[in-house]
Motif scaffolding. Structure first.
Motif, PDB file in Angstrom:
ATOM      1  N   LYS A  60       0.800  -1.229   0.000  1.00 19.92           N
ATOM      2  CA  LYS A  60       0.000   0.000   0.000  1.00 19.92           C
ATOM      3  C   LYS A  60       0.834   1.282   0.000  1.00 19.92           C
ATOM      4  O   LYS A  60       0.408   2.300  -0.523  1.00 19.92           O
ATOM      5  CB  LYS A  60      -1.033  -0.003   1.127  1.00 19.92           C
ATOM      6  CG  LYS A  60      -0.510   0.220   2.517  1.00 19.92           C
ATOM      7  CD  LYS A  60      -1.692   0.408   3.465  1.00 19.92           C
ATOM      8  CE  LYS A  60      -1.330   0.952   4.831  1.00 19.92           C
ATOM      9  NZ  LYS A  60      -0.202   0.361   5.520  1.00 19.92           N
ATOM     10  N   VAL A  63       1.325   1.984  -3.597  1.00 19.03           N
ATOM     11  CA  VAL A  63       0.060   2.386  -4.201  1.00 19.03           C
ATOM     12  C   VAL A  63      -0.207   3.863  -3.906  1.00 19.03           C
ATOM     13  O   VAL A  63      -0.560   4.637  -4.792  1.00 19.03           O
ATOM     14  CB  VAL A  63      -1.097   1.509  -3.658  1.00 19.03           C
ATOM     15  CG1 VAL A  63      -2.450   2.047  -4.087  1.00 19.03           C
ATOM     16  CG2 VAL A  63      -0.918   0.070  -4.119  1.00 19.03           C
ATOM     17  N   GLU A  64       0.039   4.247  -2.644  1.00 17.18           N
ATOM     18  CA  GLU A  64      -0.217   5.632  -2.249  1.00 17.18           C
ATOM     19  C   GLU A  64       0.832   6.583  -2.816  1.00 17.18           C
ATOM     20  O   GLU A  64       0.497   7.625  -3.351  1.00 17.18           O
ATOM     21  CB  GLU A  64      -0.286   5.732  -0.720  1.00 17.18           C
ATOM     22  CG  GLU A  64      -1.609   5.189  -0.207  1.00 17.18           C
ATOM     23  CD  GLU A  64      -1.593   4.819   1.268  1.00 17.18           C
ATOM     24  OE1 GLU A  64      -0.626   5.180   1.967  1.00 17.18           O
ATOM     25  OE2 GLU A  64      -2.546   4.155   1.717  1.00 17.18           O
ATOM     26  N   LYS A  67       0.323   6.607  -6.588  1.00 16.35           N
ATOM     27  CA  LYS A  67      -1.081   6.767  -7.009  1.00 16.35           C
ATOM     28  C   LYS A  67      -1.478   5.711  -8.050  1.00 16.35           C
ATOM     29  O   LYS A  67      -2.021   6.014  -9.112  1.00 16.35           O
ATOM     30  CB  LYS A  67      -1.323   8.185  -7.544  1.00 16.35           C
ATOM     31  CG  LYS A  67      -1.104   9.244  -6.473  1.00 16.35           C
ATOM     32  CD  LYS A  67      -1.262  10.637  -7.041  1.00 16.35           C
ATOM     33  CE  LYS A  67      -1.240  11.706  -5.956  1.00 16.35           C
ATOM     34  NZ  LYS A  67      -0.037  11.653  -5.102  1.00 16.35           N
ATOM     35  N   ILE A  68      -1.176   4.449  -7.738  1.00 18.60           N
ATOM     36  CA  ILE A  68      -1.484   3.338  -8.638  1.00 18.60           C
ATOM     37  C   ILE A  68      -2.954   2.955  -8.454  1.00 18.60           C
ATOM     38  O   ILE A  68      -3.440   2.869  -7.322  1.00 18.60           O
ATOM     39  CB  ILE A  68      -0.572   2.120  -8.334  1.00 18.60           C
ATOM     40  CG1 ILE A  68       0.903   2.528  -8.458  1.00 18.60           C
ATOM     41  CG2 ILE A  68      -0.895   0.946  -9.258  1.00 18.60           C
ATOM     42  CD1 ILE A  68       1.864   1.525  -7.849  1.00 18.60           C
ATOM     43  N   LYS A  69      -3.659   2.757  -9.577  1.00 13.92           N
ATOM     44  CA  LYS A  69      -5.067   2.371  -9.507  1.00 13.92           C
ATOM     45  C   LYS A  69      -5.300   1.128 -10.348  1.00 13.92           C
ATOM     46  O   LYS A  69      -4.573   0.858 -11.296  1.00 13.92           O
ATOM     47  CB  LYS A  69      -5.939   3.517 -10.027  1.00 13.92           C
ATOM     48  CG  LYS A  69      -6.009   4.682  -9.064  1.00 13.92           C
ATOM     49  CD  LYS A  69      -7.044   5.712  -9.500  1.00 13.92           C
ATOM     50  CE  LYS A  69      -7.078   6.889  -8.564  1.00 13.92           C
ATOM     51  NZ  LYS A  69      -5.863   7.739  -8.692  1.00 13.92           N
ATOM     52  N   LYS A  70      -6.370   0.408  -9.992  1.00 16.95           N
ATOM     53  CA  LYS A  70      -6.775  -0.761 -10.760  1.00 16.95           C
ATOM     54  C   LYS A  70      -7.022  -0.331 -12.205  1.00 16.95           C
ATOM     55  O   LYS A  70      -7.651   0.702 -12.443  1.00 16.95           O
ATOM     56  CB  LYS A  70      -8.053  -1.339 -10.146  1.00 16.95           C
ATOM     57  CG  LYS A  70      -8.509  -2.618 -10.808  1.00 16.95           C
ATOM     58  CD  LYS A  70      -9.834  -3.085 -10.237  1.00 16.95           C
ATOM     59  CE  LYS A  70     -10.402  -4.199 -11.083  1.00 16.95           C
ATOM     60  NZ  LYS A  70     -11.753  -4.545 -10.701  1.00 16.95           N
ATOM     61  N   ASN A  72      -4.689   0.587 -14.273  1.00 17.63           N
ATOM     62  CA  ASN A  72      -3.486   1.287 -14.740  1.00 17.63           C
ATOM     63  C   ASN A  72      -2.583   0.290 -15.467  1.00 17.63           C
ATOM     64  O   ASN A  72      -2.579  -0.896 -15.145  1.00 17.63           O
ATOM     65  CB  ASN A  72      -2.684   1.856 -13.563  1.00 17.63           C
ATOM     66  CG  ASN A  72      -3.268   3.134 -12.989  1.00 17.63           C
ATOM     67  OD1 ASN A  72      -2.844   3.572 -11.931  1.00 17.63           O
ATOM     68  ND2 ASN A  72      -4.230   3.728 -13.656  1.00 17.63           N
TER      69      ASN A  72
END
Ligand SMILES: [Zn+2]
Length: 88
Positions: A60, A63-64, A67-70, A72
């Motif tokens: 995480k 991810v934070e 700024k990784i998103k599903k 991408n």
């Protein structure tokens, strides 16, 4: 207490300097630096399995920070015989 900006591990951290010589860091900035420092030194993840594929999860912190998103797309590239680079 005087507002100031400190430099920690190359990152800016807002805070306050007291006449007694004590420094107080602004917590959100200090936490961000801790996380950046942690991911700079690497986080170990386990290879899992999903159907026929082998998978790894993004911790995480990454991810934070990135700024990784599903959905991408990321780019995997061979760096070395035992290193893979992931560009986001
Ligand atoms: Zn003081």
């Amino acid at each position: 207490m005087k507002k100031t900006t400190f430099k920690i591990e190359g990152h800016k951290c807002r805070g306050w300097k007291c006449e007694c010589g004590e420094d107080t860091l602004y917590t959100p900035d200090a936490q961000k630096i801790l996380i950046l420092n942690k991911i700079k030194h690497g986080v170990s993840v386990k290879v899992g399995e999903l159907g026929e594929s082998l998978i790894i999860r993004f911790p995480k912190e990454f991810v934070e920070a990135y700024k990784i998103k599903k959905g991408n797309k990321v780019m995997l590239r061979l760096k070395d015989s035992n290193k893979i680079e992931i560009s986001v």
